[in-house]
Design a protein around this motif. Structure first.
Motif, short mmCIF file in Angstrom:
data_model
loop_
_atom_site.label_atom_id
_atom_site.label_comp_id
_atom_site.label_asym_id
_atom_site.label_seq_id
_atom_site.Cartn_x
_atom_site.Cartn_y
_atom_site.Cartn_z
N SER A 85 -7.90 -7.46 8.02
CA SER A 85 -7.38 -6.58 9.06
C SER A 85 -5.86 -6.54 9.00
CB SER A 85 -7.86 -7.03 10.44
OG SER A 85 -7.37 -8.31 10.73
N LEU A 86 -5.31 -5.53 9.64
CA LEU A 86 -3.87 -5.42 9.79
C LEU A 86 -3.46 -6.49 10.80
CD1 LEU A 86 -1.30 -3.83 9.07
CD2 LEU A 86 -1.87 -2.27 10.92
N LEU A 88 -2.38 5.73 7.89
CA LEU A 88 -3.29 5.24 8.93
C LEU A 88 -2.82 3.89 9.49
CD1 LEU A 88 -6.73 6.15 7.29
CD2 LEU A 88 -5.70 7.22 9.31
N LEU A 89 -2.35 3.03 8.62
CA LEU A 89 -1.85 1.73 9.08
C LEU A 89 -0.56 1.90 9.87
CD1 LEU A 89 -2.63 -0.50 5.98
CD2 LEU A 89 -3.93 -0.26 8.10
N ILE A 124 0.88 -1.17 0.00
CA ILE A 124 0.00 0.00 0.00
C ILE A 124 0.91 1.21 0.00
CG2 ILE A 124 -1.80 1.27 1.21
CD1 ILE A 124 -2.57 -1.43 2.54
N GLY A 125 0.83 2.02 -1.04
CA GLY A 125 1.76 3.13 -1.18
C GLY A 125 3.16 2.58 -1.39
N ASP A 126 4.11 3.05 -0.58
CA ASP A 126 5.48 2.57 -0.73
C ASP A 126 5.86 1.57 0.36
OD1 ASP A 126 5.54 4.27 1.40
OD2 ASP A 126 7.19 5.52 0.68
N ARG A 127 4.89 1.02 1.04
CA ARG A 127 5.16 0.12 2.15
C ARG A 127 4.37 -1.17 2.02
NH1 ARG A 127 4.74 0.98 8.37
NH2 ARG A 127 5.63 -1.00 8.96
N GLU A 128 4.96 -2.27 2.49
CA GLU A 128 4.28 -3.55 2.49
C GLU A 128 3.75 -3.83 3.89
OE1 GLU A 128 5.61 -6.97 -0.49
OE2 GLU A 128 6.61 -7.08 1.44
N PHE A 129 2.50 -4.27 3.97
CA PHE A 129 1.86 -4.54 5.25
C PHE A 129 1.44 -6.01 5.32
CE2 PHE A 129 1.18 -0.02 4.65
CZ PHE A 129 1.50 0.48 5.92
N ASN A 130 1.41 -6.56 6.53
CA ASN A 130 0.90 -7.90 6.77
C ASN A 130 -0.59 -7.80 7.01
OD1 ASN A 130 3.44 -9.26 6.75
ND2 ASN A 130 3.84 -8.38 8.76
#
Length: 116
Positions: free
Chosen positions: A55-56, A103-104, A28-34
Motif C-alpha cells: 500500500s501507499l 492515481l497515487l 513509478i513514472g517520474d516520481r518516487e513513492f513510499n
C-alpha cells in the motif's frame, strides 16, 4: 531494530511468520513513492487467511495483494520487498506508470486535504 512479527496464510494453508511492517521507496513514472508491505488488516480479512499487501504508506491505499510464497517469505524481508517491487512494476506495466503515478498523487493530495 526488528519489527513485531505476525502470522499470515501461505501456500497450501501453511502459516508463515512475517515482519509486521516494511517500508521502502519505489519509483513509478517520474516520481518516487513510499510503499509499505504489511499483512492485510484483520477487519478486511479472515484472521486465518491473512495475506501480505502493498500500500501507499502515507494513505494506506492498497495497491496489490502479494502472492506470498513460503520460500520467499522465509528468505527474509529483502526477498518480500523484491516480490512487492515486481508486483508494483507489473501493475504499472498493466495500467501505465503515468496513470498509476497520477492515481497515487491523487490519493496523497486527498489525504493531505483531509488531514491538513
Amino acid at each position: 531494530m526488528p519489527h513485531s512479527m505476525c502470522l499470515i496464510a501461505g501456500q497450501q494453508g501453511q502459516k508463515m511468520e512475517v515482519e509486521r511492517f516494511d517500508l521502502f521507496k519505489h519509483r513509478i513514472g517520474d516520481r518516487e513513492f513510499n510503499l509499505a508491505v504489511h499483512p492485510e488488516p484483520e477487519q478486511l480479512s479472515n484472521p486465518d487467511d491473512r495475506r501480505l499487501v502493498v500500500s501507499l504508506y502515507e494513505t494506506g491505499c492498497k495497491l496489490a495483494t502479494l502472492q506470498a510464497q513460503v520460500g520467499a517469505v522465509s528468505a527474509g524481508v529483502s526477498t518480500v520487498r523484491a516480490l512487492a517491487q515486481d508486483t508494483i512494476t507489473s501493475l504499472a506495466d498493466e495500467i501505465g506508470s503515468e496513470r498509476l503515478s497520477r492515481l497515487l498523487d491523487i490519493s496523497l493530495t486527498d489525504h493531505q486535504s483531509l488531514n491538513g
